[in-house]
Write an enzyme that holds these catalytic residues in place. Structure first.
Site, PDB file in Angstrom:
ATOM      1  CB  THR A 110     -39.074  -3.370 -33.989  1.00 25.49           C
ATOM      2  OG1 THR A 110     -39.362  -2.471 -32.907  1.00 25.49           O
ATOM      3  CG2 THR A 110     -38.328  -2.610 -35.080  1.00 25.49           C
ATOM      4  CG  ASP A 117     -35.761  -8.101 -25.447  1.00 28.04           C
ATOM      5  OD1 ASP A 117     -36.131  -7.048 -24.894  1.00 28.04           O
ATOM      6  OD2 ASP A 117     -35.447  -9.117 -24.804  1.00 28.04           O
ATOM      7  CG  ASN A 173     -45.467   2.229 -28.726  1.00 29.43           C
ATOM      8  OD1 ASN A 173     -46.320   2.886 -28.126  1.00 29.43           O
ATOM      9  ND2 ASN A 173     -45.662   0.960 -29.078  1.00 29.43           N
ATOM     10  CB  SER A 184     -43.285   9.996 -21.356  1.00 32.34           C
ATOM     11  OG  SER A 184     -43.167  10.076 -19.961  1.00 32.34           O
ATOM     12  CE1 TYR A 209     -45.728   2.380 -17.621  1.00 29.17           C
ATOM     13  CE2 TYR A 209     -46.937   4.234 -16.708  1.00 29.17           C
ATOM     14  CZ  TYR A 209     -46.552   3.480 -17.802  1.00 29.17           C
ATOM     15  OH  TYR A 209     -46.990   3.819 -19.062  1.00 29.17           O
ATOM     16  CE  LYS A 211     -43.804   5.020 -19.583  1.00 28.87           C
ATOM     17  NZ  LYS A 211     -43.415   4.835 -20.994  1.00 28.87           N
ATOM     18  CB  THR A 269     -53.313   1.033 -25.473  1.00 29.39           C
ATOM     19  OG1 THR A 269     -53.002   1.174 -24.079  1.00 29.39           O
ATOM     20  CG2 THR A 269     -53.275   2.399 -26.138  1.00 29.39           C
TER      21      THR A 269
END
Length: 280
Positions: free
Chosen positions: A34, A57, A84, A135, A149, A153, A184
């Site tokens: 997705t 979304d 994710n 996480s 952030y 988390k 990433t």
């Protein structure tokens, strides 16, 4: 769970989500991949008989219900959910606007909450399932420039740890994954938004921090493809770990945090242990 499972992966249009989807397909599983743009998801992963791409979304609870319903229409079950999808609103707390702070929470805390809420009734009916939530080491140890952030988390950590015993009687397991620095797209302009520098007291540190992080983009040590393969192996266990530190730097973070907590417990042990009412 059976040898062939249905994986539902959010944020599968780029970054780690692509690697997770590919690793699950390579292991013989079916994947519902997705993202906000399904065409981008398909372009990133490729075509496969056991692949379904769905628009999602994660900040929209209605979208989550629609996406899980589409997965059920195609495959009839969801065995592994991988939360994710994410982004990164970076900056010193005073320079992050309330809207930027809230937007971070909406994506990286309420996003997993929304998708998990839509998925749990399916897994309860199956009496089986695994909820994997990506996480961060920022959910174990906070740091400057990470207030929004890390808040999201840390919230994810407490939420999933508390959810785990609630759903365990139904055969549903949970696993938190705390990656360190992986190569990433999290630090790319597409994923990271820096707060506007507006306070002179922070200006020099802001410039230094942004420069340092931008220089790390594309040079992080962790290999997301190897992490994806590890997650597929862990998902096959009867009892996946509640937490999985991903990367040597994550292991070191766990060790440092554990040591610090023990030191803090010991530092004022007598004072801390003598706070009961006198009549207790």
């Amino acid at each position: 769970m059976s040898d062939k499972n249905v994986w539902f992966v959010t944020g599968a249009g780029r970054g780690m989500g692509v690697d997770i989807a590919k690793a699950a397909l390579a292991a013989g599983h079916a994947v519902v991949a997705t993202g906000r743009n399904p065409a981008k998801v398909t372009a990133a992963i490729g075509t496969h008989d056991d692949l379904q791409t769905v628009a999602l979304d994660v900040t929209d609870p209605g979208d989550a219900k629609t996406a899980t319903a589409a997965a059920m229409d195609r495959f009839g079950r969801i065995d592994v959910l991988v939360n994710n999808a994410g982004n990164f609103n970076a900056g010193f707390f005073e320079e992050l606007t309330p809207e930027e702070f809230r937007a971070q929470i909406e994506t990286t805390l309420f996003g997993p909450v929304n998708v998990t809420r839509a998925t749990l009734p399916i897994m309860r009916a199956q009496r089986a399932g695994l909820v994997i939530t990506i996480s961060s080491t920022a959910g174990i140890v906070g740091g400057e420039f990470l207030t929004a952030y890390a808040a999201s988390k840390f919230g994810v950590e407490g939420w999933l740890e508390s959810l785990s015993p609630e759903v365990a009687p139904f055969g549903i397991r949970t696993m938190l994954v705390e990656p360190g620095f992986f190569r990433t797209e999290l630090l790319s302009p597409e994923s990271t938004k820096y707060a506007e520098s507006s306070i002179e007291d922070y200006a020099e540190r802001t410039a230094q921090t942004i420069t340092a992080w931008q220089s790390m983009n594309g040079r992080q040590g962790g290999d997301p493809a190897k992490l994806a393969e590890a997650l597929v192996r862990l998902a096959a266990l009867d009892e996946p770990p509640l937490r999985f530190p991903a990367g040597a730097d994550a292991v070191a973070t766990f060790e440092t945090r554990a040591k610090l907590l023990l030191e803090l417990a010991d530092a004022n042990r007598e004072m801390s242990s003598n706070l009961d009412h006198d009549d207790v």
